[in-house]
Design a protein around this motif. Sequence first.
Motif, PDB file in Angstrom:
ATOM      1  N   GLY A  48       0.833  -1.189   0.000  1.00 15.20           N
ATOM      2  CA  GLY A  48       0.000   0.000   0.000  1.00 15.20           C
ATOM      3  C   GLY A  48       0.868   1.238   0.000  1.00 15.20           C
ATOM      4  N   ASP A  52      -3.952   3.357   1.250  1.00 14.40           N
ATOM      5  CA  ASP A  52      -4.740   2.166   0.939  1.00 14.40           C
ATOM      6  C   ASP A  52      -4.212   0.964   1.703  1.00 14.40           C
ATOM      7  OD1 ASP A  52      -6.614   0.638  -0.290  1.00 14.40           O
ATOM      8  OD2 ASP A  52      -5.397   0.251  -2.064  1.00 14.40           O
ATOM      9  N   THR A  53      -4.191   1.065   2.996  1.00 13.75           N
ATOM     10  CA  THR A  53      -3.578  -0.015   3.781  1.00 13.75           C
ATOM     11  C   THR A  53      -4.594  -1.024   4.281  1.00 13.75           C
ATOM     12  OG1 THR A  53      -3.741   1.347   5.730  1.00 13.75           O
ATOM     13  CG2 THR A  53      -1.650   1.382   4.546  1.00 13.75           C
ATOM     14  N   GLY A  54      -5.855  -0.800   4.018  1.00 12.44           N
ATOM     15  CA  GLY A  54      -6.853  -1.739   4.535  1.00 12.44           C
ATOM     16  C   GLY A  54      -7.574  -2.497   3.441  1.00 12.44           C
ATOM     17  N   THR A  55      -6.901  -2.617   2.295  1.00 13.60           N
ATOM     18  CA  THR A  55      -7.545  -3.245   1.152  1.00 13.60           C
ATOM     19  C   THR A  55      -7.872  -4.708   1.427  1.00 13.60           C
ATOM     20  OG1 THR A  55      -6.172  -1.841  -0.215  1.00 13.60           O
ATOM     21  CG2 THR A  55      -7.337  -3.626  -1.324  1.00 13.60           C
TER      22      THR A  55
END
Lengths: 248, 346
Positions: A48, A52-55
Amino acid sequence: MKKPANTADAPARLRRPEPERTEPNRGILGVFGQSSWGAPPQGSHPLGFDEDTGTPVEPTGHGFLDDSVQEASELVDAHIRQGLKESAGADESLLGRMAALYGSAQANDLTALATQFTRVYADMATQWIDIAGSIRDQLGNLRGATASAPAASTGIASPSMVLRASKPVETRVDMFRAAGSLSAQPLTSEDANQDLRITTVSVENGQLRITIPADQPAGTYHGLLVEKGAGPAGTVTVRVFETSEDGS
Amino acid sequence: MNINSIDTVTPVLDEYGALTRKAMAEYLPKREPLDYLYAPLADYPTRGGKMMRPSLCIATASAFGTPPKEAAKAAAAIEMLHNALLIHDDIEDESDERRGQQTLHKLHGTPIALNAGDALAMMSIKPMLDKAKELGPHLAMHILSDWERMARESAEGQAMELGWRANPAKVVTRNDYLEMVLKKTCWLAAIFPCRIGATLGTSNKGLIAPDAFIRFGFFFGAAFQIHDDVLNLKGDKVYGKESCGDLWEAKRTLMLIDVAERLKGDDKKRYDAFMMQSRDDRSEADVAWLLDAMNEVGAIDRAFQYSQSLASAAIHEFSRAFKDIPDTRDTVFIRDLITWTFRRDH
């Protein structure tokens, strides 16, 4: 192996070319080091780069592999999903436990999180207290900003306090949990160069007693409230101010 | 590029291994009690392992824009923890040799070795803390959170394997084995080093996704472990563990799982009886018979081929994980480390 191109201005970022998709390959994939194995599926980048680290996990595109490796791929995908679920569910992981008590790690006081880290690992081994304490110290650049903030509304009763001081002070007590039979550790300055601790601190008959020596340097001091036989149960923070020339 | 003619791995292992050893030396004090703690706990780290884990960490950090020296403390932490777990593994496995020398508990007795392993595990977090201190609270907490998960996964994987040993009648499947390897081996050997390396990176501002490098690390680590298991059956004194030691221990490897599924009749009964015996009661004839059985049913060849398939998947995952990173000596090292696994003989 290609090398980055040099230009007069800032060099353009070199990107790995997108390989063209060929016919599906099954079985062992030929020569090691080949790079044309088909484009990765959209939305499954493992890194990420932005926020966008919780994709959520997307399909991994291992359909071209033989069935046994496909099984392995499904196994690791299940492992990733489990990890994401645990992380989101604030279960047994360290950050999860801390977040459950204090809310989002990003949004809350990291000093409090680190102090909670102390308590979590104190349950496991006394050595961790020193380690976690050093973490708290290393996160100390946020403590000053929070020392005068209202105490955390945990709903846990704090011991009453008797304070003696010849200087203006602010105090704060944060309890992790309900506890009896408390003792208080000396209060240590958050300034690493200031080693004069406040040692006149104790808990007697359920009362927290703190005496600030007249010559105590201004600054913020922290100490632990320890429940006998059970480890840290809370923290005490005292902020000592310099007395102004008019004595106020 | 002809990867067989150019060694893109060993020079990097040497360079980053030396960086790691130098950083480790600062965290392995020579003070009292020297003979009973600090000398034993510094024994394995100075025996000259492959240094694959710390090199992977440094190379990933470097690939993401951070100078190798800046990742040395994190690499030292990883190598120290790895060596601490080796001390405990050797006790649990009752192993006699490690890296060509006597195991720590053989040299000093189990109590001293156990305590040294405990101390080394605890001390391993210090260099990581010192590095985390430089990164600010947010990244520091993410590193510690990842450390906690890696430690937890490793312990769970070890527990799975110990549980199988305690229950020799339990039927273990290939997926059970892979899950055990994912937890016991892959997290510390590959997933965690890469994740920490990328977290130290400047080009991505330390941001990594929750699933970053898990697939790459799994396929790489599993390929490495299975090849390691195959080497154990082919090893001689050059190999640092006892030859066929896994068979003497009846360790649940892919080959053992495979042969157990294929043996019939009296052979299956002999296998079951072998599994129920203690290590000391197993005979050389039975171990030789089991090795022959593995060869006859093709279990060893199949395991080797499977490890190659996993390595292929690892290279695929490498391409995905590093697709936005320019090709450098470090990215080539990481990619070729996968195939280097199959060129090594120890």
